[in-house]
Design a protein around this motif. Sequence first.
Motif, short mmCIF file in Angstrom:
data_model
loop_
_atom_site.label_atom_id
_atom_site.label_comp_id
_atom_site.label_asym_id
_atom_site.label_seq_id
_atom_site.Cartn_x
_atom_site.Cartn_y
_atom_site.Cartn_z
N ALA A 28 29.92 48.85 39.02
CA ALA A 28 29.55 47.43 38.89
C ALA A 28 29.75 47.00 37.45
CB ALA A 28 28.11 47.22 39.32
N PRO A 29 30.28 45.79 37.21
CA PRO A 29 30.43 45.30 35.84
C PRO A 29 29.06 45.05 35.22
CG PRO A 29 30.91 43.56 37.42
CD PRO A 29 30.76 44.82 38.21
N GLU A 30 28.97 45.18 33.91
CA GLU A 30 27.70 44.99 33.21
C GLU A 30 27.37 43.52 33.03
OE1 GLU A 30 25.22 46.92 32.10
OE2 GLU A 30 26.12 48.59 33.17
N TRP A 31 28.39 42.67 32.89
CA TRP A 31 28.16 41.25 32.65
C TRP A 31 29.13 40.42 33.47
CZ3 TRP A 31 24.00 39.70 30.01
CH2 TRP A 31 23.43 40.56 29.06
N ARG A 32 28.73 39.21 33.77
CA ARG A 32 29.59 38.21 34.40
C ARG A 32 29.42 36.91 33.63
NH1 ARG A 32 28.19 34.26 37.86
NH2 ARG A 32 26.15 35.22 38.26
N ARG A 248 23.72 39.30 34.02
CA ARG A 248 23.88 40.62 34.62
C ARG A 248 24.10 40.46 36.12
NH1 ARG A 248 24.53 44.71 30.76
NH2 ARG A 248 22.83 44.66 29.24
N PRO A 249 25.19 40.97 36.68
CA PRO A 249 25.37 40.93 38.14
C PRO A 249 24.26 41.72 38.83
CG PRO A 249 27.42 41.47 37.02
CD PRO A 249 26.34 41.56 36.00
N SER A 252 24.61 45.47 38.85
CA SER A 252 24.77 46.19 37.59
C SER A 252 23.59 47.13 37.36
CB SER A 252 24.88 45.20 36.43
OG SER A 252 23.64 44.52 36.24
N THR A 256 19.61 46.42 38.22
CA THR A 256 18.94 47.34 39.14
C THR A 256 17.70 47.95 38.51
OG1 THR A 256 21.04 47.86 40.23
CG2 THR A 256 19.24 49.44 40.50
#
Length: 284
Positions: A28-32, A248-249, A252, A256
């Motif tokens: 999962a990407p850390e940022w969006r 944060r997605p 991520s 979580t």
Amino acid sequence: MSFKIAIAGALSMALLAASGPVAAQTAAPEWRTIAPENLLIIDTAKGRILIELEPRMAPLSVERIRTLSDQGFFDGLKFHRVLTDFMAQTGDPLGTGEGSSDLPDLEGEFQFRRGRDLGFVSVATGQAGLLGFVGSMPVFTQPDAQMMVTADFKTAAQALFCPGVLGMARGQDPHSANSQFFIMTGTNEGLNGLYTPFGRVVAGLDVVRALKPGSEAANGQVVDPDLMTRARTAAALPAAQRPVVRVRPPASPAFTAMVEQVRAERGARFTVCDVQPIAEVTGG
């Protein structure tokens, strides 16, 4: 155009009880980064409110808010109705709760169709479905398995009126939303499925909570209310004036971990509404 708390059709908050860890995700990407056209900036004397609009859930309402914001329609309008730990309402050119724009009223967008591509992440389950997040929005939805028996390979979902969620105000007619909207400062399950949620505060919820409140006896009507000094999408501003907001997605590791921390702190009282977006703001 002021609204009353609806009871019928409400989703019981009992469904928000936790029942296990956040669904596992990989890579999962850390940022969006929020797209400029989906970043609404509301300036007030109390500070700035940054909102992520969610056109995937309420395209008509989002387009209306974008249009009116970028026309300058909201500039100088009052937060005319504010109830502590409930919501702050604005967008009325008359400042009385009875006004609207010259544009036609909107169809209600109380639910949406969710496909796997929306990236729903579950944090709790209940007897009637799953609760979690799509982007910044808290969502109640049917499980992915339900998609296999639908013609569009999607399933029903609705965003929930948790703190920070924005909704379109309306009258008795469910399809009478126009220019007025409200920003939640508390949780109210009685609005779920009956009003249109179209975005969420990602920074500045403390500003919303600092707005001058009205009394319950006056149904929240505010004497000498705070104003929106300016409301624009980031896309309407010169590049040098645009804030950049990363969130944060929900899949991520950082998000979580935050969910699990809140779950541990709240215990059996944990609900999806206890979780706020994690945002980083630069520029602007």
